[in-house]
Write an enzyme that holds these catalytic residues in place. Sequence first.
Site, PDB file in Angstrom:
ATOM      1  N   GLY A 266       2.520   2.339  10.846  1.00  0.00           N
ATOM      2  CA  GLY A 266       3.409   3.484  10.693  1.00  0.00           C
ATOM      3  C   GLY A 266       4.038   3.984  11.974  1.00  0.00           C
TER       4      GLY A 266
ATOM      5  N   GLU B  47      -5.079  -5.159  10.502  1.00  0.00           N
ATOM      6  CA  GLU B  47      -4.075  -4.130  10.740  1.00  0.00           C
ATOM      7  C   GLU B  47      -4.377  -3.413  12.056  1.00  0.00           C
ATOM      8  OE1 GLU B  47      -2.106  -2.547   6.919  1.00  0.00           O
ATOM      9  OE2 GLU B  47      -4.120  -1.731   6.949  1.00  0.00           O
TER      10      GLU B  47
ATOM     11  N   SER C   2       3.536  -2.002  10.309  1.00  0.00           N
ATOM     12  CA  SER C   2       4.988  -1.898  10.450  1.00  0.00           C
ATOM     13  C   SER C   2       5.721  -3.194  10.098  1.00  0.00           C
ATOM     14  CB  SER C   2       5.361  -1.424  11.866  1.00  0.00           C
ATOM     15  OG  SER C   2       4.829  -0.130  12.107  1.00  0.00           O
TER      16      SER C   2
ATOM     17  N   LYS D  50       0.009   4.240  -0.265  1.00  0.00           N
ATOM     18  CA  LYS D  50      -0.674   5.375   0.374  1.00  0.00           C
ATOM     19  C   LYS D  50      -0.551   6.630  -0.503  1.00  0.00           C
ATOM     20  CE  LYS D  50      -0.236   3.163   4.828  1.00  0.00           C
ATOM     21  NZ  LYS D  50      -0.112   3.299   6.282  1.00  0.00           N
TER      22      LYS D  50
ATOM     23  N   HIS E 247      -9.525   0.834   4.850  1.00  0.00           N
ATOM     24  CA  HIS E 247      -8.269   1.050   5.569  1.00  0.00           C
ATOM     25  C   HIS E 247      -8.517   1.940   6.785  1.00  0.00           C
ATOM     26  CE1 HIS E 247      -4.179   2.274   6.507  1.00  0.00           C
ATOM     27  NE2 HIS E 247      -3.794   1.201   5.847  1.00  0.00           N
TER      28      HIS E 247
ATOM     29  N   GLU F  89      -7.000   4.311   8.057  1.00  0.00           N
ATOM     30  CA  GLU F  89      -6.822   5.753   7.861  1.00  0.00           C
ATOM     31  C   GLU F  89      -8.106   6.378   7.325  1.00  0.00           C
ATOM     32  OE1 GLU F  89      -2.095   5.023   7.208  1.00  0.00           O
ATOM     33  OE2 GLU F  89      -3.342   5.362   5.444  1.00  0.00           O
TER      34      GLU F  89
ATOM     35  N   ASN G  27       0.856  -1.190   0.000  1.00  0.00           N
ATOM     36  CA  ASN G  27       0.000   0.000   0.000  1.00  0.00           C
ATOM     37  C   ASN G  27       0.891   1.239   0.000  1.00  0.00           C
ATOM     38  OD1 ASN G  27      -1.884   2.008   0.413  1.00  0.00           O
ATOM     39  ND2 ASN G  27      -2.423   1.372   2.490  1.00  0.00           N
TER      40      ASN G  27
END
Length: 253
Positions: free
Chosen positions: A172, A166, A212, A12, A96, A98, A10
């Site tokens: 991250g 996730e 990560s 992003k 996702h 985010e 991904n």
Amino acid sequence: MARKFFVGGNWKCNGTTEEVKKIVTTLNEAEVPSHDVVEVVVSPPFVFLTLVKSLLRSDFHVAAQNCWVRKGGAFTGEVSAEMLVNLGIPWVIIGHSERRALLNESNEFVGDKVAYALSQGLKVIACIGETLEQRESGSTMAVVAAQTKAIADKVTNWDNVVLAYEPVWAIGTGKVATPAQAQEVHCELRQWLNQNVGADIAASVRIIYGGSVNGANCKELAGQPDVDGFLVGGASLKPEFVDIIKSATVKKN
């Protein structure tokens, strides 16, 4: 039937034309296990999808990072599943964390999106995962089950769905779920699917880990029995993504 290892990258909201070409060149030159051992999908931003598709090796595939919940029309700024199909993009990432956090995408909205994308012939990487507060309060499984239920309520055929677990606290941040933590959630999630969706689907659906993942930790994570691959963020922009793809051989052995 053995579940084929799956590695998604991904990208992003990153990249310029030159950077994207460089990443693709690295992937094209990489020696990785064959397609019958590992399925590799990379997900560039919308604006680079056709460029990447045109340059990328034929045994790797391309995913969009999102698509709209229904047919296109007066939805400024959105990209429909039909458009992706028209461009020959086979995969899409949906839900996702985010987007759930920053754009307030609810479980139900994500479930609707997954169902619509599947109905148009796309394959879906559906993302689920808990926040740090949720983990520390002991509600990880309740959260992940509710997210998965919202998808299961709308989806009957799981052949083209990959579930990406996730944990939000690991995305991250450099914090990684330990292999035991990842395995525990993946195993419980598979048990949930077995009880609520069906034994065949629970046995066949791939549950991949994201948060990560890098070249240093991927092999130990890949060795967990219910970890069927990875959805890689930052490391997918770097040469070490190739090492992560190679971790698929851990399963073969």
